[in-house]
Design a protein around this motif. Structure first.
Motif, PDB file in Angstrom:
ATOM      1  N   ASN A 192      -3.950   5.334   2.617  1.00  0.00           N
ATOM      2  CA  ASN A 192      -2.730   5.977   2.858  1.00  0.00           C
ATOM      3  C   ASN A 192      -3.143   7.644   2.710  1.00  0.00           C
ATOM      4  OD1 ASN A 192      -0.062   6.642   2.291  1.00  0.00           O
ATOM      5  ND2 ASN A 192       0.234   5.225   0.758  1.00  0.00           N
ATOM      6  N   SER A 208       0.845  -1.127  -0.045  1.00  0.00           N
ATOM      7  CA  SER A 208       0.047  -0.067  -0.039  1.00  0.00           C
ATOM      8  C   SER A 208       0.742   1.118   0.005  1.00  0.00           C
ATOM      9  CB  SER A 208      -0.975  -0.083   1.293  1.00  0.00           C
ATOM     10  OG  SER A 208      -0.234  -0.180   2.318  1.00  0.00           O
ATOM     11  N   ASP A 209       1.987   1.149   0.593  1.00  0.00           N
ATOM     12  CA  ASP A 209       2.864   2.419   0.784  1.00  0.00           C
ATOM     13  C   ASP A 209       3.578   2.701  -0.538  1.00  0.00           C
ATOM     14  OD1 ASP A 209       4.213   0.015   1.111  1.00  0.00           O
ATOM     15  OD2 ASP A 209       5.888   1.158   2.330  1.00  0.00           O
TER      16      ASP A 209
END
Lengths: 359, 359
Positions: free
Chosen positions: A111, A83-84
């Motif tokens: 995020n 996800s980052d």
């Protein structure tokens, strides 16, 4: 059938090649710069190192510097990136996108968007789409009780494909569904992705109940886990509705189903167990960092809590209507005592009297 | 506080003495003719043999021939008898009932009423109430994720008290709730008791997924279990609504919560595991009978299936809308192959597309 490029050769991306290759699609798997050794193994005809299991023979493998080849003439791109890193990797993919293509995503979580607001991952992708492609590309998000390795093994599995354009979800289903990999579809992306992110957060709480016997003379706390499970699904419902979603995905595979699976085993549960056994959250997190283990539920609790708080401010969630998430935040980020906190939370959550909801 | 007599000294009845005694009530525990050795132990100051754990010191114990003493001046009677014996034991209690008394029940399941119709246990009690007591006695039914022994240990627990007269449920809650034994209340008795019975049936299916690794090279089937869990809760909702209930208890402690707990361990799961490992249902049942183990989920599948079929005939359930229960019936009563059946059922259930329900 179609040309499908999976972006990211980690556990989920590589497993996703199984149903789509079994279905006769032309499947390409692209490895990020972190996936070089995985691509080495796969190109050499060896097992995927994370799964210790072979991928379908027809899949073609690409190193990070072969993105253009991997995406050549492709019809569908499936993002399978942590996800980052999702936003930055998607920026590399965007120049290759053409109107009419589908973009799938198996990545889950929260995020910050470019303005610094906490958002679900669909926003991270959408804000990176240039104006020439707006309304020209459909996104499809995958959620549900689905351990990657079991997909690769061919275990009977049910997942949800969510798209604001349900036709796009149905199209990807047609390309991916097999005898054992089953797919339902929904147009409720918000609720689907909220569950995909939050089930990891709540699972840390379930894990605590599994850890309590270690500090309570071996006495199991399955009653506590059953109560926490019920309240976790209830809060995901409140959260999803506040964001404009429905209860469909919450009470379907992405919410209830995936929380059941996630509570059975895995890193989120392990973190909870460590706290349940009597460690403070700081100690438990430090221990997992030492062992280089990242736990999705840990940031999800913070992101979820902060987002919930901002929804409270906007008047979209009644104050104190999500005590479990608030309590988990206190345990994980303020080192509140696990056992005493959970005991109080079970009482607080019971007082909401959910069994008498008229639905 | 009140005088409370618990009828039945088995696992659940004896554990129920803990919160009510801790709350300062005058608690009497009556043993059925089958409970003589349990009452022997308890009167001798020893542990309860099934729990190997002491009951609260203030509880008074009564043999089956001391029913009158056990019920003398009592305010609340709590039935804790197996479902097949509930009616006949309740008939012995009825002469002692007076207007204004409360009757609680922790027994769960289905049975035949006097006309031969399949009913939930509230009907078994209600039809035995003489006309002088109709409308004079309130019933309160207990359900939720609650292993008896954990109640005795003082583990944080949440349960649901259901009564058509919600004031009666609230009254019993006031008498029983403690710091760790938490209670919510509902007026939806039908849905609560349907879940209490059916969660055992569906748990046999969850158990199969736990058994599959034994016939499939050790490969876990947690994805399958997560899908089955979701579809089980969905079908309990369809079933409850067809009987005139709501989704509140299904999506609360009696349904979702108790299915989560029941899927963790126990006899229902064990029966499912045996079938999942490759035995036919006949073989698995024979094996459990040899070891004198009764499994509530086994008759619950038959009762539930037959009741569902009659609701279909009455047009209260659309045909084929509960494939999972039908499939479990086929496996358990027609020796349909466990693995192939579950594989097909997961596909059938997914096709109902529950994640797109607008709720």
């Amino acid at each position: 059938m179609a040309k499908i490029t999976v972006i990211g050769a980690g556990a989920m991306g590589s497993a996703f090649t199984k149903p789509i290759a079994d279905n006769g699609n032309d499947v390409r798997l692209w490895g990020s710069p972190l996936d070089n050794s995985i691509i080495d193994s796969l190109k050499a005809g060896k097992n995927h190192p994370k799964h210790n299991y072979p991928l379908p023979k027809s899949v073609k493998f690409f190193y990070h510097n072969e993105l253009a080849e991997a995406l050549k003439d492709t019809d569908v791109v499936v993002m399978a990136i942590t996800s980052d890193a999702l936003g930055t990797v998607f920026e590399q993919v965007v120049p290759y996108l053409k109107p009419g293509m589908l973009v799938g995503s198996v990545t889950k979580g929260f995020n910050y968007d470019k303005s610094g607001k906490i958002v679900l991952l669909p926003n991270i992708l959408a804000e990176r789409l240039p104006s020439r492609l707006k309304q020209q590309i459909d996104f499809v998000f995958v959620a549900g009780p689905c351990k990657a390795i079991e997909v690769l093994w061919g275990v009977p599995t049910s997942v949800t494909y969510a798209s604001t354009n349900i036709k796009a979800a149905v199209k990807l289903r047609t390309l991916a569904e097999t005898e054992v990999y089953n797919i339902d579809t929904t147009d409720d992306v918000t609720s689907t992705e909220l569950c995909a992110a939050m089930k990891n957060a709540y699972c840390v709480g379930l894990g605590m109940a599994e850890g309590f016997p270690q500090q309570k003379g071996g006495f199991l706390h399955k009653n506590t886990k059953g109560a926490l499970f019920t309240y976790a699904v209830t809060e995901m419902g409140i959260f999803a509705k506040a964001l404009g979603g429905t209860l469909g995905p919450v009470l379907g595979l992405p919410g209830m189903g995936d929380l059941e699976l996630t509570g059975e085993a895995g890193r989120n549960r392990t973190l909870g167990e460590a706290i349940g056994s009597g460690l403070s959250a700081s100690q438990a997190i430090a221990k997992m960092k030492e062992n280089d283990i990242t736990v999705e539920g840990y940031p999800a609790i913070k992101f979820g809590y902060l987002l919930m708080k901002s929804l409270e401010k906007e008047g979209k969630i009644p104050s104190a209507s999500m005590p479990l998430l608030s309590g988990l935040y206190d345990i994980l980020y303020n080192d509140a005592a696990g056992y005493e906190s959970i005991k109080k939370l079970v009482k607080l959550c019971t007082a909401a009297n959910i069994s008498n909801r008229k639905m």
